[in-house]
Design an enzyme around this catalytic site. Structure first.
Site, PDB file in Angstrom:
ATOM      1  N   ASP A   8      -2.459  18.267  10.629  1.00 12.32           N
ATOM      2  CA  ASP A   8      -2.257  18.944   9.345  1.00 12.32           C
ATOM      3  C   ASP A   8      -2.668  18.056   8.177  1.00 12.32           C
ATOM      4  O   ASP A   8      -3.023  18.561   7.104  1.00 12.32           O
ATOM      5  CB  ASP A   8      -0.774  19.317   9.179  1.00 12.32           C
ATOM      6  CG  ASP A   8      -0.280  20.199  10.293  1.00 12.32           C
ATOM      7  OD1 ASP A   8      -0.651  21.381  10.316  1.00 12.32           O
ATOM      8  OD2 ASP A   8       0.471  19.697  11.166  1.00 12.32           O
ATOM      9  N   PRO A  10      -0.493  -2.516   8.567  1.00  8.88           N
ATOM     10  CA  PRO A  10       0.712  -2.664   9.402  1.00  8.88           C
ATOM     11  C   PRO A  10       1.638  -1.450   9.416  1.00  8.88           C
ATOM     12  O   PRO A  10       2.733  -1.523   9.941  1.00  8.88           O
ATOM     13  CB  PRO A  10       1.421  -3.851   8.753  1.00  8.88           C
ATOM     14  CG  PRO A  10       1.090  -3.719   7.293  1.00  8.88           C
ATOM     15  CD  PRO A  10      -0.334  -3.191   7.253  1.00  8.88           C
ATOM     16  N   GLY A  11       1.226  -0.344   8.782  1.00 10.03           N
ATOM     17  CA  GLY A  11       2.009   0.878   8.910  1.00 10.03           C
ATOM     18  C   GLY A  11       2.670   1.391   7.651  1.00 10.03           C
ATOM     19  O   GLY A  11       3.549   2.250   7.729  1.00 10.03           O
ATOM     20  N   GLY A  12       2.249   0.907   6.485  1.00  9.29           N
ATOM     21  CA  GLY A  12       2.876   1.356   5.239  1.00  9.29           C
ATOM     22  C   GLY A  12       2.720   2.851   5.007  1.00  9.29           C
ATOM     23  O   GLY A  12       3.696   3.552   4.709  1.00  9.29           O
ATOM     24  N   LYS A  34     -12.800   2.844  -2.366  1.00  9.31           N
ATOM     25  CA  LYS A  34     -12.659   1.485  -2.887  1.00  9.31           C
ATOM     26  C   LYS A  34     -13.989   0.917  -3.344  1.00  9.31           C
ATOM     27  O   LYS A  34     -15.051   1.372  -2.944  1.00  9.31           O
ATOM     28  CB  LYS A  34     -12.066   0.583  -1.807  1.00  9.31           C
ATOM     29  CG  LYS A  34     -10.728   1.054  -1.261  1.00  9.31           C
ATOM     30  CD  LYS A  34     -10.255   0.135  -0.147  1.00  9.31           C
ATOM     31  CE  LYS A  34      -9.019   0.686   0.529  1.00  9.31           C
ATOM     32  NZ  LYS A  34      -7.870   0.751  -0.374  1.00  9.31           N
ATOM     33  N   ASP A  44      -5.294   2.086  14.688  1.00  8.24           N
ATOM     34  CA  ASP A  44      -5.729   0.767  14.222  1.00  8.24           C
ATOM     35  C   ASP A  44      -5.660  -0.207  15.392  1.00  8.24           C
ATOM     36  O   ASP A  44      -4.647  -0.230  16.097  1.00  8.24           O
ATOM     37  CB  ASP A  44      -4.834   0.264  13.087  1.00  8.24           C
ATOM     38  CG  ASP A  44      -5.501  -0.843  12.274  1.00  8.24           C
ATOM     39  OD1 ASP A  44      -5.892  -1.864  12.862  1.00  8.24           O
ATOM     40  OD2 ASP A  44      -5.642  -0.678  11.050  1.00  8.24           O
ATOM     41  N   SER A  99       0.812  -1.217   0.000  1.00  3.80           N
ATOM     42  CA  SER A  99       0.000   0.000   0.000  1.00  3.80           C
ATOM     43  C   SER A  99       0.847   1.269   0.000  1.00  3.80           C
ATOM     44  O   SER A  99       0.367   2.336  -0.379  1.00  3.80           O
ATOM     45  CB  SER A  99      -0.943   0.012   1.204  1.00  3.80           C
ATOM     46  OG  SER A  99      -0.226   0.169   2.414  1.00  3.80           O
TER      47      SER A  99
END
Length: 332
Positions: A253, A202-204, A288, A220, A174
């Site tokens: 921001d 997972p933090g992409g 999506k 999350d 992602s």
């Protein structure tokens, strides 16, 4: 003077691209689908600058790349370098251009033919980063040549196909979507800003935001990749977005959302997130799904976003699958 425009799209999005173009520019148009991801708007009076503006404004979301077609050659009867140079120099006055070639299907891209033809007439070339782009696409049994300003091409990559390195530091696929959005739309994230990543695991996207100097609140219930846990400027909030909104006192921001939910749910989530943003704050969300009609689904989502945001861009980027990336700014 009418001239054909070549445009690219995801292989399953052609009918949506055509519908958008017809709606943006009413009148008689002739479309020719040339390959899986390339089509021609033939002999059109629509200026490519206006076509590009409609894409940039989000009125046309399913087109990825544009170029003005100047020539076409059968692959079994290609021009000499001198012949091709003569054709190109009727369109080009710059001494340095970008040459971008790609193949719709299989075979050679013929990059060397274009580069060598230009070099023989004293025109240097790079892969990107120039004001003028010479495009070459091998599709079917022909090589099509186009010339366009990079500002009107939608992307500084061949056919809009952005290629990003797949390094070991990557947390998830992602990441490519957010990187492409930032680069394609020229987004300037505020130095030292505070960003909110909804559905972060997972933090992409969190990792990309950190690369752009943001302090990130990653929301999350799922865990983040272990490689992110030692970063003191990443705050993992192991809860749902709704619970976070109810207790949060930070003003952000930037807010991003790549959560797996349909367009309307994602858009409504961003309306709730708007209360967490400063005035003029930036929002990036992927809308999506869409089922049988992703175009109308995306439009409904964008209409919802407009309640709290000015929509700046909306496009199906190369790294999007069945989704649209929307960039918006909270109302001042």
């Amino acid at each position: 003077m009418p001239r054909s425009i070549l445009f690219s799209f995801a292989s399953d999005s052609y009918r949506y691209a055509v519908r958008e173009i017809r709606e943006a520019f009413p009148g008689e148009h002739r479309f020719e689908r040339l390959g899986a991801e390339v089509a021609r708007l033939a002999d059109t009076s629509v200026p490519v600058e206006e076509f590009a503006a409609a894409c940039d404004e989000g009125r046309i979301m399913f087109v990825r790349h544009l170029t003005r077609e100047i020539a076409g050659y059968p692959l079994d009867d290609l021009p000499t370098e001198s012949e091709l140079a003569t054709t190109l120099l009727e369109e080009i006055t710059a001494k340095s251009v970008a040459v971008q070639t790609w193949v719709d299907g299989t075979g050679s891209s013929y990059h060397h033919l274009i580069v060598d033809a230009l070099a023989g007439r004293g025109v240097t070339s790079t892969r990107s980063g120039q004001e003028i782009v010479v495009s070459g696409v091998a599709v079917g049994k022909q090589l099509l040549i186009g010339v366009n300003r990079v500002a009107d091409s939608l992307s500084d990559w061949p056919g809009g196909r952005m290629r990003l390195a797949r390094g070991d530091e990557r947390v998830s696929r992602s990441e490519f979507k957010l990187e492409e959005a930032i680069a394609t739309f020229g987004l300037d994230l505020p130095a030292g800003g505070k960003a909110l990543d909804l559905g972060a695991s997972p933090g992409g996207w969190t990792r990309i935001l950190r690369q752009h100097g943001q302090e990130v609140w990653s929301v999350d219930p799922g865990s983040l990749d272990p490689r992110l846990r030692g970063d003191r400027r990443i705050h993992h909030e192991a809860t749902t977005a709704g619970r976070f909104f109810a207790s949060n006192r930070v003003r952000f921001d930037v807010v991003v959302n790549d959560m797996r939910m349909d367009q309307l749910m994602s858009a409504r989530m961003m309306l709730d997130a708007a209360a967490q943003l400063r005035r003029g704050g930036l929002a990036i969300v992927t809308l999506k799904g869409g089922g049988k009609n992703p175009l109308d689904g995306a439009r409904r989502g964008i209409d919802v976003l407009r309640e709290r945001y000015d929509v700046l861009h909306a496009r199906q980027l190369h790294h999007n699958r069945n989704e649209i990336t929307v960039v918006a700014r909270k109302h001042e």
